[in-house]
Design a protein around this motif. Structure first.
Motif, PDB file in Angstrom:
ATOM      1  N   SER A  13       0.788  -1.240  -0.120  1.00  0.00           N
ATOM      2  CA  SER A  13       0.049  -0.004   0.002  1.00  0.00           C
ATOM      3  C   SER A  13       0.993   1.464   0.057  1.00  0.00           C
ATOM      4  CB  SER A  13      -1.003   0.187   1.083  1.00  0.00           C
ATOM      5  OG  SER A  13      -0.499  -0.045   2.387  1.00  0.00           O
ATOM      6  N   LEU A  14       2.013   1.280   0.836  1.00  0.00           N
ATOM      7  CA  LEU A  14       2.823   2.328   0.433  1.00  0.00           C
ATOM      8  C   LEU A  14       3.419   2.553  -0.811  1.00  0.00           C
ATOM      9  CD1 LEU A  14       4.842   4.459   1.826  1.00  0.00           C
ATOM     10  CD2 LEU A  14       6.509   2.482   2.071  1.00  0.00           C
ATOM     11  N   ALA A  15       3.809   1.593  -1.781  1.00  0.00           N
ATOM     12  CA  ALA A  15       3.962   1.775  -3.086  1.00  0.00           C
ATOM     13  C   ALA A  15       3.031   2.235  -3.996  1.00  0.00           C
ATOM     14  CB  ALA A  15       4.694   0.359  -3.498  1.00  0.00           C
ATOM     15  N   ARG A  16       1.879   2.162  -3.509  1.00  0.00           N
ATOM     16  CA  ARG A  16       0.678   2.479  -4.262  1.00  0.00           C
ATOM     17  C   ARG A  16       0.368   3.982  -3.984  1.00  0.00           C
ATOM     18  NH1 ARG A  16      -2.041  -2.300  -2.750  1.00  0.00           N
ATOM     19  NH2 ARG A  16      -3.081  -1.233  -1.207  1.00  0.00           N
ATOM     20  N   ASP A  17       0.715   4.455  -2.750  1.00  0.00           N
ATOM     21  CA  ASP A  17       0.422   5.791  -2.263  1.00  0.00           C
ATOM     22  C   ASP A  17       1.572   6.655  -2.760  1.00  0.00           C
ATOM     23  OD1 ASP A  17      -1.847   5.147  -0.803  1.00  0.00           O
ATOM     24  OD2 ASP A  17      -0.815   4.758   1.063  1.00  0.00           O
ATOM     25  N   LEU A  18       2.745   6.083  -3.036  1.00  0.00           N
ATOM     26  CA  LEU A  18       3.865   6.843  -3.250  1.00  0.00           C
ATOM     27  C   LEU A  18       3.704   6.981  -4.726  1.00  0.00           C
ATOM     28  CD1 LEU A  18       7.079   5.429  -1.687  1.00  0.00           C
ATOM     29  CD2 LEU A  18       5.829   7.226  -0.933  1.00  0.00           C
ATOM     30  N   ALA A  19       3.152   6.475  -5.608  1.00  0.00           N
ATOM     31  CA  ALA A  19       3.076   6.437  -7.143  1.00  0.00           C
ATOM     32  C   ALA A  19       1.748   7.656  -7.382  1.00  0.00           C
ATOM     33  CB  ALA A  19       2.412   5.211  -7.529  1.00  0.00           C
ATOM     34  N   THR A  20       0.938   7.760  -6.223  1.00  0.00           N
ATOM     35  CA  THR A  20      -0.129   8.929  -6.381  1.00  0.00           C
ATOM     36  C   THR A  20       0.636  10.339  -6.070  1.00  0.00           C
ATOM     37  OG1 THR A  20      -1.677   7.421  -5.626  1.00  0.00           O
ATOM     38  CG2 THR A  20      -2.310   9.471  -5.717  1.00  0.00           C
ATOM     39  N   MET A  21       1.895  10.328  -5.429  1.00  0.00           N
ATOM     40  CA  MET A  21       2.501  11.624  -5.011  1.00  0.00           C
ATOM     41  C   MET A  21       3.668  11.540  -5.908  1.00  0.00           C
ATOM     42  SD  MET A  21       1.785  11.480  -0.897  1.00  0.00           S
ATOM     43  CE  MET A  21       2.386   9.876  -0.695  1.00  0.00           C
ATOM     44  N   PRO A  22       4.003  11.810  -7.176  1.00  0.00           N
ATOM     45  CA  PRO A  22       5.253  11.959  -7.923  1.00  0.00           C
ATOM     46  C   PRO A  22       5.806  13.204  -7.301  1.00  0.00           C
ATOM     47  CG  PRO A  22       3.082  12.225  -9.449  1.00  0.00           C
ATOM     48  CD  PRO A  22       2.459  11.715  -8.142  1.00  0.00           C
ATOM     49  N   SER A  23       4.978  14.247  -6.991  1.00  0.00           N
ATOM     50  CA  SER A  23       6.063  15.570  -6.696  1.00  0.00           C
ATOM     51  C   SER A  23       6.548  15.517  -5.241  1.00  0.00           C
ATOM     52  CB  SER A  23       4.898  16.857  -6.659  1.00  0.00           C
ATOM     53  OG  SER A  23       4.432  16.686  -7.836  1.00  0.00           O
ATOM     54  N   LEU A  24       6.349  14.366  -4.812  1.00  0.00           N
ATOM     55  CA  LEU A  24       6.830  14.186  -3.332  1.00  0.00           C
ATOM     56  C   LEU A  24       7.951  13.165  -3.646  1.00  0.00           C
ATOM     57  CD1 LEU A  24       3.801  14.547  -1.093  1.00  0.00           C
ATOM     58  CD2 LEU A  24       6.053  15.881  -0.855  1.00  0.00           C
ATOM     59  N   ARG A  25       9.161  13.377  -3.508  1.00  0.00           N
ATOM     60  CA  ARG A  25      10.224  12.253  -3.931  1.00  0.00           C
ATOM     61  C   ARG A  25      10.727  11.808  -2.864  1.00  0.00           C
ATOM     62  NH1 ARG A  25      15.810  12.976  -4.640  1.00  0.00           N
ATOM     63  NH2 ARG A  25      15.708  14.933  -3.819  1.00  0.00           N
ATOM     64  N   PRO A  26      10.548  10.284  -2.712  1.00  0.00           N
ATOM     65  CA  PRO A  26      11.090   9.586  -1.664  1.00  0.00           C
ATOM     66  C   PRO A  26      12.810   9.711  -1.726  1.00  0.00           C
ATOM     67  CG  PRO A  26      10.598   8.013  -3.329  1.00  0.00           C
ATOM     68  CD  PRO A  26      10.158   9.446  -3.750  1.00  0.00           C
ATOM     69  N   VAL A  27      13.363  10.338  -0.458  1.00  0.00           N
ATOM     70  CA  VAL A  27      14.779  10.568  -0.494  1.00  0.00           C
ATOM     71  C   VAL A  27      15.530   9.534   0.593  1.00  0.00           C
ATOM     72  CG1 VAL A  27      14.667  12.942  -1.030  1.00  0.00           C
ATOM     73  CG2 VAL A  27      14.517  12.343   1.281  1.00  0.00           C
ATOM     74  N   ARG A  28      14.982   9.035   1.516  1.00  0.00           N
ATOM     75  CA  ARG A  28      15.562   8.054   2.023  1.00  0.00           C
ATOM     76  C   ARG A  28      14.431   7.120   3.062  1.00  0.00           C
ATOM     77  NH1 ARG A  28      18.582  11.769   6.969  1.00  0.00           N
ATOM     78  NH2 ARG A  28      16.941  13.227   6.792  1.00  0.00           N
ATOM     79  N   GLY A  29      15.026   5.976   3.410  1.00  0.00           N
ATOM     80  CA  GLY A  29      14.095   5.149   4.119  1.00  0.00           C
ATOM     81  C   GLY A  29      14.787   4.153   4.826  1.00  0.00           C
ATOM     82  N   ARG A  30      14.065   3.483   5.898  1.00  0.00           N
ATOM     83  CA  ARG A  30      14.677   2.411   6.764  1.00  0.00           C
ATOM     84  C   ARG A  30      13.621   1.484   7.349  1.00  0.00           C
ATOM     85  NH1 ARG A  30      18.111   3.511  12.505  1.00  0.00           N
ATOM     86  NH2 ARG A  30      19.231   1.575  12.401  1.00  0.00           N
ATOM     87  N   VAL A  31      14.200   0.082   7.140  1.00  0.00           N
ATOM     88  CA  VAL A  31      13.190  -0.924   7.522  1.00  0.00           C
ATOM     89  C   VAL A  31      13.153  -0.870   9.163  1.00  0.00           C
ATOM     90  CG1 VAL A  31      12.797  -3.152   7.291  1.00  0.00           C
ATOM     91  CG2 VAL A  31      13.135  -1.955   5.393  1.00  0.00           C
ATOM     92  N   PHE A  32      12.343  -1.351   9.667  1.00  0.00           N
ATOM     93  CA  PHE A  32      12.155  -1.318  11.240  1.00  0.00           C
ATOM     94  C   PHE A  32      11.523  -3.001  11.515  1.00  0.00           C
ATOM     95  CE2 PHE A  32      12.596   3.032  10.820  1.00  0.00           C
ATOM     96  CZ  PHE A  32      13.357   3.208  12.105  1.00  0.00           C
ATOM     97  N   ASP A  33      12.139  -3.751  12.003  1.00  0.00           N
ATOM     98  CA  ASP A  33      11.727  -5.246  11.942  1.00  0.00           C
ATOM     99  C   ASP A  33      10.745  -5.444  13.115  1.00  0.00           C
ATOM    100  OD1 ASP A  33      11.181  -7.809  11.406  1.00  0.00           O
ATOM    101  OD2 ASP A  33      13.029  -8.689  12.355  1.00  0.00           O
TER     102      ASP A  33
END
Length: 373
Positions: free
Chosen positions: A336-356
């Motif tokens: 669902s995160l990927a779907r939402d990011l695709a709807t916000m192309p002007s908001l560019r993902p710059v960094r991320g982190r996985v939390f187990d």
């Protein structure tokens, strides 16, 4: 890299419970595969190393389905045929939860609480839900078909006297379907509040409050989000789906306007109380996150979203059209995160982190920072 089995579990080895589907995979390999899967599902960005969890004793909440009989109840999960599988010694749970299980069984027997039988749709007690705080305190909820057994429960609460309980409540869920809780909650003992001290902030949980089930990893998630927010140093922060205020209260700073919005009034009351106790410059309101004003001069500089698994839906398009410059998105569902990011192309993902947050499973908690291109 190690190759040992992540955690010894007699239930898993005996095929009585296989909920931890990756339990026979070395933990460092679990993390590596989880990271690779998340990176493949999301757009390119800079990734910090994943934050690991303790491999055992990390779950602060036990949702125990009750089956069997009054004199021999099982506390655990249900098999496919509706019979009970007892998991009282599950090694995922924090130790105060494991230690409390004999007293919970004693309450079932003393109050004559007939376990609910799914196939026949008969019985009274559906679940016992026990939550543990970092201070070792506990909150107990009994999910019941009706109020019929409440007088007996009150009469026999003394069998729990040895437990560090701050709250005992009953949730009434009369429907014959897979819904965990009903609309009515009855406080039976205690204050109805469990204090979850996270990074020095005493968050307040009431019986219906949501909180991450892995306290140490939740604390790390809040610390990371706070560090990224402080890096950006926005004048205003809006925390949507704020729950009891975890992200907002961590982000509060002198001179920074911080607000939180959540649909559950009980959670907002708790967030306000914690803010007042801390003297934090943060305000909280009951409302639908998808309807918050994100336009004009009053638009926040930074928005935090921490939605349910389904994601933020129509809010993604509103954020895309808004004046918001930066978004921190905390997700428990990369799809669902990927779907939402695709709807916000002007908001560019710059960094991320996985939390187990959920070791030994394929589930992943991901924090992503987006900035306006």
């Amino acid at each position: 890299m190690t190759t040992s089995v992540a955690l010894a579990c007699a239930y898993f080895d005996a095929w009585r419970c296989r909920s931890c589907s990756l339990l026979d995979v070395a933990y460092d390999l679990q993390l590596a595969e989880q990271q690779a899967g998340v990176e493949a599902a999301l757009p390119p960005m800079a990734w910090d190393v994943p934050h690991a969890s303790p491999v055992g004793g990390f779950r602060n909440k036990a949702k125990m389905a009750v089956a069997g009989t009054v004199d021999a109840p099982t506390l655990g999960i249900l098999a496919a045929d509706g019979s009970g599988i007892d998991l009282r010694a599950c090694p995922l749970h924090e130790q105060p939860i494991v230690d409390a299980m004999p007293a919970l069984e004693a309450l079932v027997r003393a109050a004559r609480l007939t376990p609910y039988d799914v196939p026949s749709r008969r019985g009274e007690l559906k679940h016992l839900i026990l939550t543990s705080s970092p201070d070792g305190e506990l909150a107990l909820r009994l999910v019941l078909r009706s109020s019929e057994s409440l007088p007996r429960i009150r009469k026999h609460l003394a069998v729990l006297d040895g437990l560090p309980l701050t709250s005992v409540s009953a949730n009434l869920q009369p429907e014959h379907k897979a819904v965990l809780e009903g609309d009515e909650e009855v406080l039976l003992a205690g204050s109805g509040v469990l204090r979850m001290r996270v990074n020095g902030i005493g968050l307040r949980l009431r019986p219906r409050s949501f909180f991450q089930t892995n306290t140490s990893v939740a604390a790390a998630l809040y610390r990371q989000a706070t560090a990224w927010i402080d890096d950006a140093d926005p004048a205003s922060v809006l925390d949507l789906y704020c729950g009891v205020g975890g992200f907002a209260l961590h982000a509060a700073r002198p001179g920074r306007r911080v607000a939180g919005v959540e649909v559950t009034a009980e959670a907002i009351d708790a967030a306000r109380e914690t803010a007042a106790e801390l003297g934090a410059d943060a305000v909280f309101a009951v409302g639908d996150a998808t309807g918050v004003d994100l336009e004009g001069a009053e638009a926040p500089e930074l928005v935090v979203v921490n939605p349910p698994r389904r994601g933020i839906g129509e809010l993604a398009a509103r954020l895309e059209r808004s004046a918001v410059r930066r978004v921190l998105y905390s997700s428990c569902n990369p799809a669902s995160l990927a779907r939402d990011l695709a709807t916000m192309p002007s908001l560019r993902p710059v960094r991320g982190r996985v939390f187990d947050m959920f070791p030994h499973t394929a589930h992943a908690e991901v924090l992503v920072e987006l900035e306006r291109a």
